[in-house]
Enzyme design. Sequence first.
Site, PDB file in Angstrom:
ATOM      1  N   VAL A  99       0.839  -1.196   0.000  1.00 37.01           N
ATOM      2  CA  VAL A  99       0.000   0.000   0.000  1.00 37.01           C
ATOM      3  C   VAL A  99       0.874   1.245   0.000  1.00 37.01           C
ATOM      4  O   VAL A  99       1.831   1.341   0.770  1.00 37.01           O
ATOM      5  CB  VAL A  99      -0.906   0.024   1.252  1.00 37.01           C
ATOM      6  CG1 VAL A  99      -1.761   1.279   1.278  1.00 37.01           C
ATOM      7  CG2 VAL A  99      -1.789  -1.214   1.302  1.00 37.01           C
ATOM      8  N   CYS A 100       0.533   2.203  -0.863  1.00 39.49           N
ATOM      9  CA  CYS A 100       1.087   3.551  -0.753  1.00 39.49           C
ATOM     10  C   CYS A 100      -0.103   4.509  -0.633  1.00 39.49           C
ATOM     11  O   CYS A 100      -1.212   4.082  -0.314  1.00 39.49           O
ATOM     12  CB  CYS A 100       2.008   3.888  -1.918  1.00 39.49           C
ATOM     13  SG  CYS A 100       1.199   3.981  -3.540  1.00 39.49           S
ATOM     14  N   TRP A 101       0.111   5.798  -0.853  1.00 41.67           N
ATOM     15  CA  TRP A 101      -0.959   6.759  -0.578  1.00 41.67           C
ATOM     16  C   TRP A 101      -2.150   6.587  -1.518  1.00 41.67           C
ATOM     17  O   TRP A 101      -3.295   6.509  -1.084  1.00 41.67           O
ATOM     18  CB  TRP A 101      -0.406   8.184  -0.683  1.00 41.67           C
ATOM     19  CG  TRP A 101      -1.388   9.236  -0.253  1.00 41.67           C
ATOM     20  CD1 TRP A 101      -2.092  10.077  -1.058  1.00 41.67           C
ATOM     21  CD2 TRP A 101      -1.799   9.535   1.087  1.00 41.67           C
ATOM     22  NE1 TRP A 101      -2.908  10.906  -0.306  1.00 41.67           N
ATOM     23  CE2 TRP A 101      -2.749  10.587   1.017  1.00 41.67           C
ATOM     24  CE3 TRP A 101      -1.453   9.020   2.345  1.00 41.67           C
ATOM     25  CZ2 TRP A 101      -3.349  11.126   2.156  1.00 41.67           C
ATOM     26  CZ3 TRP A 101      -2.051   9.559   3.463  1.00 41.67           C
ATOM     27  CH2 TRP A 101      -2.990  10.596   3.373  1.00 41.67           C
ATOM     28  N   TYR A 126      -3.832   3.509   0.163  1.00 38.20           N
ATOM     29  CA  TYR A 126      -4.376   3.790   1.494  1.00 38.20           C
ATOM     30  C   TYR A 126      -5.709   4.535   1.402  1.00 38.20           C
ATOM     31  O   TYR A 126      -6.658   4.228   2.133  1.00 38.20           O
ATOM     32  CB  TYR A 126      -3.367   4.608   2.298  1.00 38.20           C
ATOM     33  CG  TYR A 126      -3.948   5.272   3.524  1.00 38.20           C
ATOM     34  CD1 TYR A 126      -4.058   4.585   4.732  1.00 38.20           C
ATOM     35  CD2 TYR A 126      -4.400   6.592   3.474  1.00 38.20           C
ATOM     36  CE1 TYR A 126      -4.611   5.192   5.844  1.00 38.20           C
ATOM     37  CE2 TYR A 126      -4.948   7.202   4.582  1.00 38.20           C
ATOM     38  CZ  TYR A 126      -5.053   6.510   5.765  1.00 38.20           C
ATOM     39  OH  TYR A 126      -5.597   7.114   6.872  1.00 38.20           O
TER      40      TYR A 126
END
Length: 367
Positions: A99-101, A126
């Site tokens: 997961v990233c932003w 995210y």
Amino acid sequence: MTGVAGILEPDALYPVGAREPPLAIIDVRSPVELARGALPGAHALPLLSDEERHQVGLCYARAGQAAALALGWEITEATLPARIAAWREVATHGPTAVVCWRGGLRSRLATELIDLPDARAVAGGYKAVRRHLTQTLPAAVARVPLLVLTGLTGAGKTELLETLDDGAASGPFVLDLERLAHHRGSSFGATPGHQPAQPTFEHEIASALRLHRSRLVVVEDESRFVGRRTLPPALLDAMHGAPLAVLETTLDDRIARVFEGYVRSPAERDGVAATKTALSEATLRLRRRLGNPRTRRVLDALERAETAWFDPAAHHDWIRLLLEDYYDRLYERNRAALARPVALSGDAATLAAAIRTHALEFERSTT
């Protein structure tokens, strides 16, 4: 579920009724992003430090993605092998969500660098997972009945929740809001360390209510605020309409429990002076509701007690004053205002047995 080309959809992380997350989660966002909101059970293993992310962001704004990517490779050259090794240490144990932003470049790069078939990025990152948990929380709250554990301050509700939360596959599911909020829910309720960010608190609640299998949910009675954290409206509304399990005990037992939890134990951990200061500050926060005379009585009693801090008798009168003149009256007003039905009542042992029986009856009725 799995999306296009091996990309994971947000609903894959915390499936309804799974009991445990089926995927390991690697969150590659920077520390400052993680502080704004974390995902339950995720391994916080950033691709970039805060300073590195800042530099790359400036480069992106000035020269575009290609230049920013080149700078990222350059400034992480020395540290990237260790970061990749940490990601692989997690991902080698089974299916893994990265997961990233927003589910863009960072999660894609991380999955490529991990280079394992079961490590996949999450579509939307995210932000998409947060949106999914927030949107599905009302349904997660509504899927099973709530039983609200209540009782006067110092009755031992937290200890009863711990007794019920025994890890058994059957029986009640305990949603411990104060543990998730890192706060005991009153002016005196601060615990060591900081409270989680509001999104983190909401994610913990939503994921717990989604993951547990269909069981009676027991939750301690709370106001809208648990310290500085706010209960999600869907959960608070459900609690306000749920039946009660009332924990009963004597005033002397309550005074002894308050002394142990708020006077003796903190002083052994933090020292007498720090504990007295914290209690005095908490009392002053109640000045408007207590009134000046009662506030002064508590503060004076704390001053007198300092030289005999570990003697319960030195604290008996001010604890009793706060319980009888403030917290008990507040409790009775709230009980009367909501007029919720009482399903169960009794002392700790009686109530624990009754709640377990109640939970098993619910399970039998749904099978």
